[in-house]
Enzyme design. Structure first.
Site, PDB file in Angstrom:
ATOM      1  N   THR A  56      -4.892   9.090  13.042  1.00 31.19           N
ATOM      2  CA  THR A  56      -4.976   7.557  13.124  1.00 31.19           C
ATOM      3  C   THR A  56      -4.867   7.160  14.504  1.00 31.19           C
ATOM      4  N   GLU A  76      -3.292   4.587  14.774  1.00 29.85           N
ATOM      5  CA  GLU A  76      -1.977   3.996  14.769  1.00 29.85           C
ATOM      6  C   GLU A  76      -0.986   4.569  15.795  1.00 29.85           C
ATOM      7  N   LYS A  97       2.635  10.552  11.538  1.00 30.17           N
ATOM      8  CA  LYS A  97       1.321  10.997  11.684  1.00 30.17           C
ATOM      9  C   LYS A  97       1.310  11.566  13.034  1.00 30.17           C
ATOM     10  N   SER A 112      -0.384   5.977   3.023  1.00 31.79           N
ATOM     11  CA  SER A 112      -1.170   5.352   4.185  1.00 31.79           C
ATOM     12  C   SER A 112      -1.038   4.062   4.467  1.00 31.79           C
ATOM     13  N   ARG A 149     -11.635   0.196  -0.534  1.00 33.55           N
ATOM     14  CA  ARG A 149     -10.301  -0.045  -0.006  1.00 33.55           C
ATOM     15  C   ARG A 149      -9.137  -0.205  -0.938  1.00 33.55           C
ATOM     16  N   ASP A 180       0.886  18.660  -4.953  1.00 31.26           N
ATOM     17  CA  ASP A 180       1.480  17.590  -4.494  1.00 31.26           C
ATOM     18  C   ASP A 180       1.960  18.079  -2.960  1.00 31.26           C
ATOM     19  N   GLY A 212      -8.395   8.883  -3.074  1.00 30.40           N
ATOM     20  CA  GLY A 212      -8.278   7.908  -2.231  1.00 30.40           C
ATOM     21  C   GLY A 212      -9.524   7.368  -1.858  1.00 30.40           C
ATOM     22  N   ASP A 238     -11.140   7.478   1.238  1.00 38.90           N
ATOM     23  CA  ASP A 238     -11.915   8.302   2.005  1.00 38.90           C
ATOM     24  C   ASP A 238     -12.168   9.644   1.306  1.00 38.90           C
ATOM     25  N   TYR A 275       5.140   5.368   9.873  1.00 37.67           N
ATOM     26  CA  TYR A 275       3.817   5.809   9.454  1.00 37.67           C
ATOM     27  C   TYR A 275       3.371   6.626  10.615  1.00 37.67           C
ATOM     28  N   GLY A 312      -5.954  14.388  -1.192  1.00 39.00           N
ATOM     29  CA  GLY A 312      -6.046  12.650  -1.273  1.00 39.00           C
ATOM     30  C   GLY A 312      -7.415  12.195  -1.765  1.00 39.00           C
ATOM     31  N   ALA A 361      -1.944  10.999   2.003  1.00 37.24           N
ATOM     32  CA  ALA A 361      -0.733  10.158   3.020  1.00 37.24           C
ATOM     33  C   ALA A 361      -0.487   9.191   2.169  1.00 37.24           C
ATOM     34  N   LEU A 395      -6.379  14.810   3.634  1.00 40.87           N
ATOM     35  CA  LEU A 395      -6.311  13.314   3.851  1.00 40.87           C
ATOM     36  C   LEU A 395      -5.242  12.557   3.030  1.00 40.87           C
TER      37      LEU A 395
HETATM   38  P1  NAP Z   1      -5.695   6.091   0.517  1.00 46.35           P
HETATM   39  O1  NAP Z   1      -6.884   5.335  -0.167  1.00 46.35           O
HETATM   40  O2  NAP Z   1      -4.244   5.310   0.435  1.00 46.35           O
HETATM   41  O3  NAP Z   1      -5.664   7.549  -0.161  1.00 46.35           O
HETATM   42  C1  NAP Z   1      -4.520   8.332   0.188  1.00 46.35           C
HETATM   43  C2  NAP Z   1      -4.417   9.592  -0.984  1.00 46.35           C
HETATM   44  O4  NAP Z   1      -3.417  10.405  -0.732  1.00 46.35           O
HETATM   45  C3  NAP Z   1      -4.538   9.159  -2.375  1.00 46.35           C
HETATM   46  O5  NAP Z   1      -5.413  10.121  -3.055  1.00 46.35           O
HETATM   47  C4  NAP Z   1      -3.340   9.599  -2.481  1.00 46.35           C
HETATM   48  O6  NAP Z   1      -3.245   9.981  -4.126  1.00 46.35           O
HETATM   49  C5  NAP Z   1      -3.005  10.877  -1.919  1.00 46.35           C
HETATM   50  N1  NAP Z   1      -1.336  11.117  -1.844  1.00 46.35           N
HETATM   51  C6  NAP Z   1      -0.525  10.127  -1.427  1.00 46.35           C
HETATM   52  N2  NAP Z   1       0.696  11.034  -1.658  1.00 46.35           N
HETATM   53  C7  NAP Z   1       0.401  12.236  -2.243  1.00 46.35           C
HETATM   54  C8  NAP Z   1       1.102  13.493  -2.476  1.00 46.35           C
HETATM   55  N3  NAP Z   1       2.302  13.241  -2.259  1.00 46.35           N
HETATM   56  N4  NAP Z   1       0.567  14.525  -2.920  1.00 46.35           N
HETATM   57  C9  NAP Z   1      -0.811  14.262  -3.125  1.00 46.35           C
HETATM   58  N5  NAP Z   1      -1.514  13.403  -2.731  1.00 46.35           N
HETATM   59  C10 NAP Z   1      -0.728  12.163  -2.193  1.00 46.35           C
HETATM   60  O7  NAP Z   1      -6.123   6.533   1.883  1.00 46.35           O
HETATM   61  P2  NAP Z   1      -7.461   6.351   2.748  1.00 46.35           P
HETATM   62  O8  NAP Z   1      -7.929   5.189   3.304  1.00 46.35           O
HETATM   63  O9  NAP Z   1      -8.589   7.033   1.958  1.00 46.35           O
HETATM   64  O10 NAP Z   1      -7.042   7.408   4.109  1.00 46.35           O
HETATM   65  C11 NAP Z   1      -7.516   8.513   4.016  1.00 46.35           C
HETATM   66  C12 NAP Z   1      -6.287   9.472   5.138  1.00 46.35           C
HETATM   67  O11 NAP Z   1      -7.037   9.001   6.372  1.00 46.35           O
HETATM   68  C13 NAP Z   1      -4.895   8.957   5.060  1.00 46.35           C
HETATM   69  O12 NAP Z   1      -4.290  10.087   5.456  1.00 46.35           O
HETATM   70  C14 NAP Z   1      -4.560   7.937   6.000  1.00 46.35           C
HETATM   71  O13 NAP Z   1      -3.443   7.892   6.504  1.00 46.35           O
HETATM   72  C15 NAP Z   1      -5.743   8.421   7.046  1.00 46.35           C
HETATM   73  N6  NAP Z   1      -6.283   7.206   7.868  1.00 46.35           N
HETATM   74  C16 NAP Z   1      -6.847   5.992   7.245  1.00 46.35           C
HETATM   75  C17 NAP Z   1      -7.575   5.138   7.990  1.00 46.35           C
HETATM   76  C18 NAP Z   1      -8.319   3.922   7.245  1.00 46.35           C
HETATM   77  O14 NAP Z   1      -8.548   3.041   8.036  1.00 46.35           O
HETATM   78  N7  NAP Z   1      -8.537   3.945   6.034  1.00 46.35           N
HETATM   79  C19 NAP Z   1      -7.563   5.146   9.279  1.00 46.35           C
HETATM   80  C20 NAP Z   1      -6.790   6.389   9.893  1.00 46.35           C
HETATM   81  C21 NAP Z   1      -6.291   7.250   9.149  1.00 46.35           C
HETATM   82  P3  NAP Z   1      -2.921   8.658  -5.504  1.00 46.35           P
HETATM   83  O15 NAP Z   1      -4.306   8.352  -5.911  1.00 46.35           O
HETATM   84  O16 NAP Z   1      -2.377   9.637  -6.450  1.00 46.35           O
HETATM   85  O17 NAP Z   1      -1.970   7.861  -4.674  1.00 46.35           O
HETATM   86  O1  G4F Z   2      -5.071  -3.701   6.744  1.00 52.17           O
HETATM   87  P1  G4F Z   2      -3.720  -3.209   7.503  1.00 52.17           P
HETATM   88  O2  G4F Z   2      -2.456  -3.166   6.561  1.00 52.17           O
HETATM   89  O3  G4F Z   2      -3.986  -1.971   8.075  1.00 52.17           O
HETATM   90  P2  G4F Z   2      -3.297  -0.886   9.447  1.00 52.17           P
HETATM   91  O4  G4F Z   2      -1.736  -1.386   9.525  1.00 52.17           O
HETATM   92  O5  G4F Z   2      -4.086  -1.144  10.558  1.00 52.17           O
HETATM   93  O6  G4F Z   2      -3.255   0.363   8.892  1.00 52.17           O
HETATM   94  C1  G4F Z   2      -4.442   1.045   8.208  1.00 52.17           C
HETATM   95  O7  G4F Z   2      -5.197   1.492   9.513  1.00 52.17           O
HETATM   96  C2  G4F Z   2      -4.600   2.657  10.126  1.00 52.17           C
HETATM   97  C3  G4F Z   2      -5.703   3.079  11.376  1.00 52.17           C
HETATM   98  O8  G4F Z   2      -5.446   2.254  12.319  1.00 52.17           O
HETATM   99  C4  G4F Z   2      -4.403   3.782   9.157  1.00 52.17           C
HETATM  100  F1  G4F Z   2      -4.164   4.825   9.776  1.00 52.17           F
HETATM  101  C5  G4F Z   2      -3.597   3.354   7.971  1.00 52.17           C
HETATM  102  O9  G4F Z   2      -3.438   4.167   7.090  1.00 52.17           O
HETATM  103  C6  G4F Z   2      -4.137   2.017   7.352  1.00 52.17           C
HETATM  104  O10 G4F Z   2      -5.319   2.642   6.447  1.00 52.17           O
HETATM  105  O11 G4F Z   2      -3.163  -4.375   8.506  1.00 52.17           O
HETATM  106  C7  G4F Z   2      -3.992  -4.568   9.569  1.00 52.17           C
HETATM  107  C8  G4F Z   2      -3.413  -5.569  10.590  1.00 52.17           C
HETATM  108  C9  G4F Z   2      -1.689  -5.382  10.767  1.00 52.17           C
HETATM  109  O12 G4F Z   2      -1.912  -5.928  12.170  1.00 52.17           O
HETATM  110  C10 G4F Z   2      -1.293  -6.405   9.945  1.00 52.17           C
HETATM  111  O13 G4F Z   2      -0.005  -6.999  10.278  1.00 52.17           O
HETATM  112  O14 G4F Z   2      -3.589  -6.771   9.758  1.00 52.17           O
HETATM  113  C11 G4F Z   2      -2.325  -7.505   9.829  1.00 52.17           C
HETATM  114  N1  G4F Z   2      -1.989  -8.303   8.694  1.00 52.17           N
HETATM  115  C12 G4F Z   2      -2.124  -9.806   8.718  1.00 52.17           C
HETATM  116  N2  G4F Z   2      -1.966 -10.158   7.313  1.00 52.17           N
HETATM  117  C13 G4F Z   2      -1.987  -7.881   7.463  1.00 52.17           C
HETATM  118  C14 G4F Z   2      -1.814  -9.029   6.410  1.00 52.17           C
HETATM  119  N3  G4F Z   2      -1.838  -6.565   6.677  1.00 52.17           N
HETATM  120  C15 G4F Z   2      -1.685  -6.595   5.449  1.00 52.17           C
HETATM  121  N4  G4F Z   2      -1.851  -5.302   4.786  1.00 52.17           N
HETATM  122  N5  G4F Z   2      -1.553  -7.606   4.765  1.00 52.17           N
HETATM  123  C16 G4F Z   2      -1.507  -8.840   5.200  1.00 52.17           C
HETATM  124  O15 G4F Z   2      -1.399  -9.709   4.318  1.00 52.17           O
END
Ligand code: NAP
Ligand code: G4F
Length: 370
Positions: free
Chosen positions: A130, A132, A158, A87, A189, A61, A14, A16, A154, A11, A85, A83
């Site tokens: 997460t 979630e 996880k 996501s 993001r 992959d 991405g 992170d 999702y 990842g 996913a 990382l």
């Molecule tokens: P992100 O920006 O969506 O990045 C996801 C990464 O996973 C990208 O590099 C993507 O590659 C890679 N990936 C997806 N499918 C793959 C596959 N089949 N094989 C290899 N690589 C693959 O996510 P992020 O926000 O940085 O989050 C990083 C991790 O933390 C994720 O696991 C997410 O679920 C978890 N997480 C995130 C948050 C948050 O708030 N950001 C909170 C809790 C947990 P491509 O660029 O090629 O698509």
């Molecule tokens: O920004 P979101 O899509 O993030 P969500 O669903 O919380 O997931 C993110 O955080 C998780 C950690 O808790 C990660 F595990 C996951 O990989 C990802 O990074 O939505 C946040 C909230 C939701 O309740 C959604 O229903 O915002 C609400 N929302 C309202 N309007 C929306 C929208 N979300 C999105 N994406 N788009 C909207 O227009």
């Protein structure tokens, strides 16, 4: 002599992955990242790192065990940060099987790649878990002991990742841990997560490039932190004496509506909210004269989820006391400001680039430039 630290990041492209790469390179690590083939080879978040001597990219992959086994054998990592996913929670309702394959079985593939290469005693593993997992929450705020109640495909995927990490820790005495991270955002993001969708729209609306922003559930509560602060914690979890799971959060909660109000404020627009549910609207009360009185934010059912997680609020006490991590490095207000400032500049730069492209096309047509 200290053993060379070699990190493998899945990842890496991405949000992170890009910040973690910068963080580990600054600490002197050799950093290897997994990239996958896509029709457009555009790796915006890590483009600035490509060519750095200690930074290496490899095709693999999460769905391809053989590629992971071969890569782990070749790189011989001392730390793996898993990382990668699918996501996006809403997307997981449309692509549940793919989400399970990458987010659940993918974790198992990484663990088995380490065991197959006999690295279980030398390679530590961080799993991106997460908030979630708490889903339809059973208590607020949530800590490491709060029961899980996943509420999307999702989150269910996880949850498997979380338990398989725990299982391998106990069954094979491996140093593998989950960081239970609450939402963390940044100027990197993905553009379909709610915070970035809002900051980009606020910037576009302020600069006359968009009329209205459509959102889903405005009442949803999130504990939003800054991604750059959170990657430090991923590293700290693997430097801890014992392999344990940690909640990473700020301990502060806001609604989507509050995020939007503040983002528009930093873009120079004040909003007043009227109506309820699907009829709620954000109306401009001050800002550019042509916007005053107009509806700039509206609700669309298209962004509602079949089941939505609506009350996430993390308790970071364990990370604070045992890892010495500071959850308040960047405040909510600073986070929103960083994102809006970035997107105001991005929208302005995109406009200049588009004008230059139009002019160039015209000059070429008229033969002014050849
Ligand atoms: P992100 O920006 O969506 O990045 C996801 C990464 O996973 C990208 O590099 C993507 O590659 C890679 N990936 C997806 N499918 C793959 C596959 N089949 N094989 C290899 N690589 C693959 O996510 P992020 O926000 O940085 O989050 C990083 C991790 O933390 C994720 O696991 C997410 O679920 C978890 N997480 C995130 C948050 C948050 O708030 N950001 C909170 C809790 C947990 P491509 O660029 O090629 O698509
Ligand atoms: O920004 P979101 O899509 O993030 P969500 O669903 O919380 O997931 C993110 O955080 C998780 C950690 O808790 C990660 F595990 C996951 O990989 C990802 O990074 O939505 C946040 C909230 C939701 O309740 C959604 O229903 O915002 C609400 N929302 C309202 N309007 C929306 C929208 N979300 C999105 N994406 N788009 C909207 O227009």
């Amino acid at each position: 002599m200290e053993k060379k630290k070699v990190a493998l990041i899945t990842g890496v492209t991405g949000q992170d992955g890009s910040y973690l790469s910068e963080f580990l390179l600054a600490k002197g690590y050799e950093v290897h990242g997994i990239i996958r083939r896509s029709s457009v080879d555009y790796r915006e978040r890590i483009a600035h790192l490509e060519g750095t001597p200690n930074f290496h990219l490899h095709y693999a992959d999460m769905g391809d065990s053989m590629s992971l086994v071969k890569l782990v054998g070749k790189v011989q990592p001392t730390e793996i940060y898993n990382l990668a996913a699918q996501s996006h929670v809403q997307v997981s309702f449309d692509a549940p099987e793919f989400t399970a394959d990458v987010d659940a079985v993918g974790v198992l593939r990484i663990l088995e790649a380490v065991r197959t290469n006999h690295l279980e005693k030398t390679c530590k593993i961080y799993q991106a878990s997460t908030s979630e997992l708490y889903g339809k929450v059973e208590e607020v705020p949530q800590n490491e002991k709060t029961p899980f109640h996943p509420y999307s495909p999702y989150a269910v995927a996880k949850l498997y990742g979380y338990w398989i990490i725990k299982e391998y820790r106990e069954a094979y005495d491996m140093f593998c841990c989950s960081g239970i991270l609450f939402n963390h955002e940044s100027e990197r993001r993905g553009e379909t997560f709610v915070t970035r969708k809002i900051t980009l729209a606020a910037a576009r609306i302020a600069q006359g490039k968009q009329d209205c922003l459509y959102l889903g559930n405005l009442d949803s509560l999130r504990d939003w932190g800054y991604a750059k602060d959170y990657v430090e914690c991923m590293w700290l979890i693997l430097q801890h004496d014992t392999p344990e799971d940690f909640v990473i959060a700020t301990g502060v909660q806001h609604t989507v509506r509050e995020f939007a109000t503040l983002a528009f404020h930093y873009a120079g627009i004040e909003l007043r909210w009227e109506g309820e549910g699907i009829n709620e609207k954000g109306i401009c009360t001050s800002g550019p004269a042509n916007l005053v009185g107009k509806t700039l934010v509206a609700v669309s059912e298209a962004f509602y989820r079949p089941t939505d997680v609506v009350n996430l609020w993390g308790d970071p006490t364990k990370a604070k006391t045992e890892l010495g991590w500071n959850p308040q490095t960047t405040s909510f207000e600073q986070l929103v400001q960083i994102m809006v400032n970035h997107d105001m500049q991005k929208v302005a730069a995109d406009h200049v680039a588009s004008v230059m492209r139009t002019n160039l096309a015209e000059y070429l047509e008229k033969g002014i430039v050849k």
